[in-house]
Design a protein around this motif. Sequence first.
Motif, mmCIF file in Angstrom:
data_model
loop_
_atom_site.group_PDB
_atom_site.id
_atom_site.type_symbol
_atom_site.label_atom_id
_atom_site.label_comp_id
_atom_site.label_asym_id
_atom_site.label_seq_id
_atom_site.Cartn_x
_atom_site.Cartn_y
_atom_site.Cartn_z
ATOM 1 N N ARG A 89 -0.299 6.114 -7.827
ATOM 2 C CA ARG A 89 -0.595 7.239 -6.930
ATOM 3 C C ARG A 89 -2.043 7.139 -6.535
ATOM 4 O O ARG A 89 -2.899 6.918 -7.370
ATOM 5 N N ASN A 90 -2.315 7.304 -5.281
ATOM 6 C CA ASN A 90 -3.680 7.234 -4.789
ATOM 7 C C ASN A 90 -4.082 8.574 -4.198
ATOM 8 O O ASN A 90 -3.273 9.281 -3.603
ATOM 9 N N TRP A 91 -5.326 8.897 -4.366
ATOM 10 C CA TRP A 91 -5.866 10.166 -3.922
ATOM 11 C C TRP A 91 -6.266 10.090 -2.457
ATOM 12 O O TRP A 91 -6.955 9.165 -2.030
ATOM 13 N N ASN A 92 -5.835 11.058 -1.668
ATOM 14 C CA ASN A 92 -6.227 11.167 -0.266
ATOM 15 C C ASN A 92 -7.406 12.127 -0.214
ATOM 16 O O ASN A 92 -7.237 13.339 -0.266
ATOM 17 N N GLN A 93 -8.594 11.565 -0.148
ATOM 18 C CA GLN A 93 -9.798 12.374 -0.198
ATOM 19 C C GLN A 93 -9.893 13.324 0.995
ATOM 20 O O GLN A 93 -10.335 14.456 0.858
ATOM 21 N N ASP A 94 -9.457 12.881 2.173
ATOM 22 C CA ASP A 94 -9.543 13.714 3.371
ATOM 23 C C ASP A 94 -8.689 14.969 3.259
ATOM 24 O O ASP A 94 -9.077 16.040 3.706
ATOM 25 N N GLN A 95 -7.494 14.834 2.662
ATOM 26 C CA GLN A 95 -6.579 15.968 2.571
ATOM 27 C C GLN A 95 -6.609 16.647 1.205
ATOM 28 O O GLN A 95 -5.956 17.663 1.008
ATOM 29 N N GLY A 96 -7.349 16.077 0.263
ATOM 30 C CA GLY A 96 -7.457 16.678 -1.057
ATOM 31 C C GLY A 96 -6.146 16.688 -1.834
ATOM 32 O O GLY A 96 -5.865 17.620 -2.575
ATOM 33 N N GLN A 97 -5.346 15.649 -1.655
ATOM 34 C CA GLN A 97 -4.069 15.557 -2.365
ATOM 35 C C GLN A 97 -3.679 14.097 -2.542
ATOM 36 O O GLN A 97 -4.252 13.220 -1.926
ATOM 37 N N HIS A 98 -2.684 13.859 -3.392
ATOM 38 C CA HIS A 98 -2.209 12.500 -3.611
ATOM 39 C C HIS A 98 -1.313 12.052 -2.463
ATOM 40 O O HIS A 98 -0.585 12.855 -1.885
ATOM 41 N N TYR A 99 -1.387 10.744 -2.164
ATOM 42 C CA TYR A 99 -0.401 10.133 -1.298
ATOM 43 C C TYR A 99 0.902 10.053 -2.082
ATOM 44 O O TYR A 99 0.904 10.176 -3.314
ATOM 45 N N PRO A 100 2.021 9.776 -1.417
ATOM 46 C CA PRO A 100 3.270 9.558 -2.169
ATOM 47 C C PRO A 100 3.084 8.401 -3.152
ATOM 48 O O PRO A 100 2.302 7.482 -2.904
ATOM 49 N N ALA A 101 3.809 8.455 -4.252
ATOM 50 C CA ALA A 101 3.730 7.389 -5.250
ATOM 51 C C ALA A 101 4.332 6.102 -4.689
ATOM 52 O O ALA A 101 5.334 6.135 -3.971
ATOM 53 N N PHE A 102 3.713 4.979 -5.017
ATOM 54 C CA PHE A 102 4.209 3.668 -4.635
ATOM 55 C C PHE A 102 4.771 2.994 -5.872
ATOM 56 O O PHE A 102 4.115 2.947 -6.915
ATOM 57 N N SER A 103 5.985 2.464 -5.763
ATOM 58 C CA SER A 103 6.566 1.709 -6.865
ATOM 59 C C SER A 103 5.997 0.293 -6.839
ATOM 60 O O SER A 103 5.610 -0.223 -5.792
ATOM 61 N N LEU A 104 5.927 -0.320 -8.005
ATOM 62 C CA LEU A 104 5.379 -1.665 -8.139
ATOM 63 C C LEU A 104 6.493 -2.655 -8.414
ATOM 64 O O LEU A 104 7.374 -2.396 -9.230
ATOM 65 N N HIS A 105 6.446 -3.799 -7.731
ATOM 66 C CA HIS A 105 7.508 -4.796 -7.780
ATOM 67 C C HIS A 105 6.925 -6.191 -7.961
ATOM 68 O O HIS A 105 5.750 -6.426 -7.671
ATOM 69 N N ALA A 106 7.770 -7.115 -8.380
ATOM 70 C CA ALA A 106 7.374 -8.516 -8.518
ATOM 71 C C ALA A 106 7.247 -9.151 -7.140
ATOM 72 O O ALA A 106 8.047 -8.880 -6.246
ATOM 73 N N LEU A 107 6.256 -9.979 -6.987
ATOM 74 C CA LEU A 107 6.111 -10.838 -5.814
ATOM 75 C C LEU A 107 5.994 -12.254 -6.372
ATOM 76 O O LEU A 107 4.970 -12.632 -6.928
ATOM 77 N N CYS A 108 7.096 -13.005 -6.289
ATOM 78 C CA CYS A 108 7.204 -14.310 -6.932
ATOM 79 C C CYS A 108 6.982 -15.435 -5.938
ATOM 80 O O CYS A 108 7.297 -15.303 -4.763
ATOM 81 N N GLU A 109 6.471 -16.538 -6.459
ATOM 82 C CA GLU A 109 6.388 -17.767 -5.664
ATOM 83 C C GLU A 109 6.977 -18.893 -6.484
ATOM 84 O O GLU A 109 7.014 -18.844 -7.713
ATOM 85 N N PHE A 110 7.428 -19.917 -5.777
ATOM 86 C CA PHE A 110 8.129 -21.031 -6.400
ATOM 87 C C PHE A 110 7.475 -22.329 -5.964
ATOM 88 O O PHE A 110 7.412 -22.627 -4.778
#
Length: 163
Positions: free
Chosen positions: A116-137
């Motif tokens: 979750r990241n803070w939106n300083q301009d609006q004084g609130q959190h941005y929506p939560a971002f899920s974290l995923h694998a980014l794979c290379e072969f």
Amino acid sequence: MTWFAAKEHCERIGGKLVEIDSEEENTALVEEINRRGYTDKNMNFWIGLTDLESEGDWRLASDHSKPSYLNWHNNSEPNNGGGFLGNEDCSMIRIGPETSWRDTWSDIRCNAERVRNWNQDQGQHYPAFSLHALCEFDHLKNSTSTESPSAEETPTKGGLTKS
């Protein structure tokens, strides 16, 4: 998905967490992530860069060598939680609602599954971002795969794969 789970996932399917070697590769990954709509789905991705062994000494996860390219966000990353959170020893490619974030990297706690990241301009959190694998072969040059724990494992040649 934690960084450890993402790393294990990539290794299980014959790859590794992506280790970005150039601005061109970074840009191509971001463009493909955006093209596939992952940004609109509030998804961010782990990359194969960590300072788990020694704080501030960022190394590639696959062979512990120094990276040839870094793309930290402005002068504010890596910040190890800014002294507030601490223990931010893993890295992600940050793609989100802030224009300045697009295509930059951030350090984050390795056991995080969402950010979750803070939106300083609006004084609130941005929506939560899920974290995923980014794979290379290595055996499929220029091939990467994005996966989540519930996604079908179907890496293909020539681009990102999310099933």
